[in-house]
Design a protein around this motif. Structure first.
Motif, short mmCIF file in Angstrom:
data_model
loop_
_atom_site.label_atom_id
_atom_site.label_comp_id
_atom_site.label_asym_id
_atom_site.label_seq_id
_atom_site.Cartn_x
_atom_site.Cartn_y
_atom_site.Cartn_z
N PRO A 18 0.49 -3.32 -13.34
CA PRO A 18 -0.88 -3.30 -13.62
C PRO A 18 -1.82 -3.77 -11.54
O PRO A 18 -2.65 -3.26 -10.70
CB PRO A 18 -1.84 -4.07 -14.31
CG PRO A 18 -0.72 -4.48 -14.72
CD PRO A 18 0.64 -3.81 -13.85
N VAL A 19 -1.55 -4.58 -10.85
CA VAL A 19 -1.73 -4.98 -10.00
C VAL A 19 -0.14 -5.07 -8.90
O VAL A 19 1.12 -5.31 -9.72
CB VAL A 19 -2.25 -6.21 -9.80
CG1 VAL A 19 -2.19 -7.26 -8.65
CG2 VAL A 19 -3.31 -6.27 -10.84
N PHE A 20 0.35 -5.18 -7.86
CA PHE A 20 0.78 -4.91 -6.90
C PHE A 20 1.09 -6.68 -6.02
O PHE A 20 -0.19 -6.77 -5.23
CB PHE A 20 1.62 -4.05 -6.33
CG PHE A 20 2.43 -2.69 -6.83
CD1 PHE A 20 3.49 -2.23 -7.41
CD2 PHE A 20 0.86 -1.71 -7.39
CE1 PHE A 20 3.43 -1.58 -7.79
CE2 PHE A 20 1.22 -0.96 -8.41
CZ PHE A 20 2.25 -0.67 -8.55
N THR A 21 1.59 -7.54 -5.53
CA THR A 21 1.64 -8.60 -4.75
C THR A 21 2.42 -8.69 -3.43
O THR A 21 3.33 -7.71 -2.80
CB THR A 21 2.12 -9.16 -5.39
OG1 THR A 21 1.57 -9.92 -6.97
CG2 THR A 21 1.96 -10.96 -4.94
N LEU A 22 1.54 -8.40 -2.29
CA LEU A 22 2.32 -8.53 -0.63
C LEU A 22 2.24 -10.30 -0.46
O LEU A 22 1.45 -9.90 -0.56
CB LEU A 22 1.00 -7.66 -0.11
CG LEU A 22 1.19 -7.81 1.18
CD1 LEU A 22 3.03 -6.85 1.24
CD2 LEU A 22 0.31 -6.33 2.14
N THR A 23 3.34 -10.62 -0.02
CA THR A 23 3.62 -11.75 -0.10
C THR A 23 4.23 -11.82 1.44
O THR A 23 5.29 -11.46 1.55
CB THR A 23 4.45 -13.09 -0.90
OG1 THR A 23 4.03 -12.28 -2.17
CG2 THR A 23 4.21 -14.15 -0.33
N PRO A 24 3.70 -12.35 2.07
CA PRO A 24 4.63 -12.74 3.55
C PRO A 24 5.49 -13.26 3.56
O PRO A 24 5.72 -14.20 2.64
CB PRO A 24 3.36 -13.69 4.59
CG PRO A 24 2.15 -13.62 3.30
CD PRO A 24 2.41 -13.03 2.35
N VAL A 25 6.96 -13.53 4.59
CA VAL A 25 7.87 -13.73 4.25
C VAL A 25 8.14 -14.63 5.09
O VAL A 25 7.54 -14.67 6.25
CB VAL A 25 9.58 -12.66 4.69
CG1 VAL A 25 10.49 -13.30 4.15
CG2 VAL A 25 9.22 -11.91 3.69
N ASP A 26 8.01 -16.37 4.93
CA ASP A 26 8.42 -17.95 5.52
C ASP A 26 8.64 -17.10 6.73
O ASP A 26 10.19 -17.05 6.79
CB ASP A 26 8.34 -19.03 4.89
CG ASP A 26 7.34 -19.25 4.12
OD1 ASP A 26 6.02 -18.51 3.61
OD2 ASP A 26 7.49 -20.03 3.19
N GLY A 27 8.22 -17.74 8.13
CA GLY A 27 9.04 -17.38 9.01
C GLY A 27 9.55 -16.68 10.03
O GLY A 27 10.32 -16.22 10.19
N ALA A 28 9.01 -15.23 8.97
CA ALA A 28 9.57 -13.23 9.91
C ALA A 28 7.55 -12.49 9.75
O ALA A 28 7.44 -12.79 8.79
CB ALA A 28 9.97 -13.40 8.63
N GLU A 29 7.40 -12.88 11.56
CA GLU A 29 5.77 -12.37 11.71
C GLU A 29 6.07 -11.52 10.97
O GLU A 29 6.97 -10.36 11.68
CB GLU A 29 5.51 -12.94 12.81
CG GLU A 29 3.82 -12.09 13.30
CD GLU A 29 3.75 -12.34 14.95
OE1 GLU A 29 2.40 -12.31 15.16
OE2 GLU A 29 4.61 -12.71 15.27
N GLY A 30 5.56 -11.16 10.20
CA GLY A 30 5.19 -9.48 10.10
C GLY A 30 5.55 -9.19 8.66
O GLY A 30 5.96 -7.49 8.93
N LEU A 31 6.53 -9.70 8.34
CA LEU A 31 7.40 -9.26 7.43
C LEU A 31 6.98 -9.59 5.84
O LEU A 31 6.41 -10.74 5.77
CB LEU A 31 9.24 -10.01 7.29
CG LEU A 31 9.89 -8.79 6.17
CD1 LEU A 31 10.09 -8.03 5.89
CD2 LEU A 31 11.38 -10.09 5.93
N PHE A 32 7.18 -8.45 4.94
CA PHE A 32 5.93 -8.84 3.65
C PHE A 32 7.51 -8.00 2.61
O PHE A 32 7.75 -7.52 3.25
CB PHE A 32 5.25 -8.69 3.58
CG PHE A 32 4.54 -8.60 4.23
CD1 PHE A 32 3.28 -9.43 4.24
CD2 PHE A 32 3.56 -7.66 5.39
CE1 PHE A 32 2.09 -10.00 5.18
CE2 PHE A 32 2.74 -8.42 6.56
CZ PHE A 32 1.93 -9.41 6.81
#
Length: 125
Positions: A18-32
């Motif tokens: 129903p919902v997807f989650t987009l989460t940044p990866v710590d220490g990696a700019e622009g990677l999710f």
């Protein structure tokens, strides 16, 4: 900070959810990570990693995401980590995930009439 996104059709490789989650990866700019159900994809923010990548959406694709201002669009590409043994990481430039950041709605779109690869090698930093 994670963002909850709605997709009318799940991106390729993700389970319906129903919902997807987009989460940044710590220490990696622009990677999710993009998680739906029990499946996960790695995606890159094209603005950070591929600044010259500028695909064109059809009017129908933009309308489907209620995009009237390009500034509202977040362009993500699916990253496929290289296998062990030094294979390079590739990104899918033909089917980006486009997110309308204003309303948290996304879609993986197949770009029409654009000569872009499904597996473009990501340059090493």
């Amino acid at each position: 900070m994670s963002i909850s996104l709605t997709f009318a059709v799940p991106p390729f490789g993700l389970s319906p959810a129903p919902v997807f989650t987009l989460t940044p990866v710590d220490g990696a700019e622009g990677l999710f990570t993009l998680v739906g159900g029990s499946s996960r994809l790695f995606v890159l923010d094209a603005a950070v990693h591929l600044p010259s990548y500028s695909p064109e959406l059809t009017d129908e694709q933009a309308a489907g995401l209620e995009l009237s201002d390009p500034a509202d669009a977040m362009l993500l590409v699916v990253a496929n980590p290289g296998a062990s043994g030094g294979a390079p990481t590739t990104v899918n430039l033909l089917a980006p995930i486009v997110v309308n950041a204003r309303i948290a709605v996304g879609a993986q779109l197949i770009l029409e009439d654009q000569d872009l690869p499904l597996r473009a090698e990501l340059a090493r930093a």
